[in-house]
Write a protein that holds these residues in place. Structure first.
Motif, PDB file in Angstrom:
ATOM      1  N   HIS A  97       0.821  -1.213   0.000  1.00  0.00           N
ATOM      2  CA  HIS A  97       0.000   0.000   0.000  1.00  0.00           C
ATOM      3  C   HIS A  97       0.853   1.259   0.000  1.00  0.00           C
ATOM      4  O   HIS A  97       0.448   2.295  -0.521  1.00  0.00           O
ATOM      5  N   LEU A  98       2.046   1.159   0.597  1.00  0.00           N
ATOM      6  CA  LEU A  98       2.970   2.294   0.615  1.00  0.00           C
ATOM      7  C   LEU A  98       3.296   2.761  -0.799  1.00  0.00           C
ATOM      8  O   LEU A  98       3.488   3.947  -1.056  1.00  0.00           O
ATOM      9  N   TYR A  99       3.338   1.814  -1.740  1.00  0.00           N
ATOM     10  CA  TYR A  99       3.650   2.127  -3.132  1.00  0.00           C
ATOM     11  C   TYR A  99       2.407   2.176  -4.005  1.00  0.00           C
ATOM     12  O   TYR A  99       2.499   2.187  -5.229  1.00  0.00           O
ATOM     13  N   GLY A 100       1.243   2.206  -3.367  1.00  0.00           N
ATOM     14  CA  GLY A 100       0.010   2.286  -4.131  1.00  0.00           C
ATOM     15  C   GLY A 100      -0.292   1.029  -4.919  1.00  0.00           C
ATOM     16  O   GLY A 100      -0.993   1.072  -5.937  1.00  0.00           O
ATOM     17  N   LYS A 101       0.221  -0.099  -4.443  1.00  0.00           N
ATOM     18  CA  LYS A 101       0.033  -1.369  -5.147  1.00  0.00           C
ATOM     19  C   LYS A 101      -1.037  -2.216  -4.453  1.00  0.00           C
ATOM     20  O   LYS A 101      -1.292  -2.072  -3.251  1.00  0.00           O
ATOM     21  N   GLN A 141       0.086  -6.678  -7.324  1.00  0.00           N
ATOM     22  CA  GLN A 141      -0.761  -6.666  -8.506  1.00  0.00           C
ATOM     23  C   GLN A 141      -1.006  -8.137  -8.881  1.00  0.00           C
ATOM     24  O   GLN A 141      -1.516  -8.877  -8.087  1.00  0.00           O
ATOM     25  N   ASP A 142      -0.609  -8.580 -10.045  1.00  0.00           N
ATOM     26  CA  ASP A 142      -0.789  -9.991 -10.420  1.00  0.00           C
ATOM     27  C   ASP A 142       0.540 -10.728 -10.506  1.00  0.00           C
ATOM     28  O   ASP A 142       0.603 -11.847 -11.013  1.00  0.00           O
ATOM     29  N   MET A 143       1.590 -10.121  -9.983  1.00  0.00           N
ATOM     30  CA  MET A 143       2.925 -10.704 -10.090  1.00  0.00           C
ATOM     31  C   MET A 143       3.333 -11.369  -8.771  1.00  0.00           C
ATOM     32  O   MET A 143       3.193 -10.783  -7.692  1.00  0.00           O
ATOM     33  N   VAL A 144       3.834 -12.608  -8.853  1.00  0.00           N
ATOM     34  CA  VAL A 144       4.330 -13.297  -7.661  1.00  0.00           C
ATOM     35  C   VAL A 144       5.648 -12.662  -7.243  1.00  0.00           C
ATOM     36  O   VAL A 144       6.590 -12.593  -8.023  1.00  0.00           O
ATOM     37  N   VAL A 145       5.706 -12.178  -5.986  1.00  0.00           N
ATOM     38  CA  VAL A 145       6.924 -11.519  -5.520  1.00  0.00           C
ATOM     39  C   VAL A 145       7.545 -12.205  -4.306  1.00  0.00           C
ATOM     40  O   VAL A 145       8.706 -11.951  -3.985  1.00  0.00           O
ATOM     41  N   GLY A 146       6.791 -13.069  -3.621  1.00  0.00           N
ATOM     42  CA  GLY A 146       7.378 -13.660  -2.436  1.00  0.00           C
ATOM     43  C   GLY A 146       6.628 -14.880  -1.928  1.00  0.00           C
ATOM     44  O   GLY A 146       5.533 -15.213  -2.391  1.00  0.00           O
ATOM     45  N   LEU A 147       7.240 -15.538  -0.954  1.00  0.00           N
ATOM     46  CA  LEU A 147       6.646 -16.668  -0.252  1.00  0.00           C
ATOM     47  C   LEU A 147       6.905 -16.467   1.236  1.00  0.00           C
ATOM     48  O   LEU A 147       8.038 -16.204   1.640  1.00  0.00           O
TER      49      LEU A 147
END
Length: 246
Positions: A97-101, A141-147
């Motif tokens: 949310h900090l980056y508006g995502k 968004q729709d991109m996997v960034v972490g686990l």
């Protein structure tokens, strides 16, 4: 793309153009994957020589902000890395949310289990004491960034269920509803190559090194309630810390 530079000040023109394009990227005027105007077009936009334009674009490329390509593809805005202050305790949802995502999660595993000794020691658990284990794939968004692999101490009155973990649910929000408020944490950050399973979840090639974080989170009375392992795609993250010479 309308732009104005000041040829009367002493700031180099190529640097003014660099700052102007950077501002447009950060404000969303130019989006990820979008092509920059051609060198010829930027000559006209800024009223400068092609050499000056190239100097600005080269600065952006060296910092990984844009990617230069030959042919019709041109120069495009790169996927931006998120820069996080390591001094601040935030949740993944707060970070996005900090980056508006838009942050979301996919629950991969939920169970009650007796953790391995390292986790039990960090959470100050007694013998055979179980925890909630929550494993989630994290999306920006729709991109996997972490686990995330979270082990939550089963304190009095805390009841967690798999069906609570909808895509937009924050674990910390659930914990706060149960009177568990995170205040401090100890975190270790390193670069490591995880298992093939984790790399597959992140959509990364074999033997890729990722950001790996281990965090123990505490309540106000310095009682540990969470141990979490986090694996992040290094193409999506940067970390910063302010150093002081005493």
């Amino acid at each position: 793309m309308e732009s104005i530079i000041d040829k009367k000040i002493k700031v180099p023109l190529h640097y003014q153009i660099y700052l102007d394009i950077l501002k447009k990227i950060q404000s969303g005027v130019l989006r990820e994957g979008e092509k920059l105007p051609s060198e010829k077009e930027m000559e006209q936009i800024y009223g400068v020589s092609r050499i000056t334009v190239r100097g600005a674009v080269e600065m952006l490329a060296q910092e990984g902000i844009v990617e230069k390509n030959r042919g019709k593809k041109g120069t495009v805005v790169c996927h931006s890395k998120h820069l996080y202050d390591m001094r601040k305790l935030t949740s993944f949802t707060d970070d996005m949310h900090l980056y508006g995502k838009q942050a979301s999660s996919e629950l991969l595993d939920f169970q009650e289990l007796i953790p391995r000794k390292k986790v039990a020691d960090q959470l100050e658990l007694g013998e055979e004491e179980s925890v909630y284990y929550i494993e989630r794939k994290r999306y920006c968004q729709d991109m996997v960034v972490g686990l995330h692999k979270a082990y939550i101490k089963k304190t009095a009155g805390l009841i967690l269920r798999a069906e609570q973990f909808l895509p937009d649910v924050s674990l910390y929000a659930l914990l706060r509803e149960n009177g568990i408020v995170p205040t401090t944490a100890c975190e270790i950050l390193e670069v490591k190559t995880p298992s093939e399973r984790i790399l597959n979840i992140l959509g990364l090639p074999s033997k890729t090194a990722v950001f790996h974080k281990e965090r123990v989170t505490y309540t106000g009375n310095r009682k540990p309630f969470e141990y979490v392992e986090m694996f992040y795609n290094p193409e999506c993250y940067q970390y910063k810390v302010e150093l002081r010479l005493d």
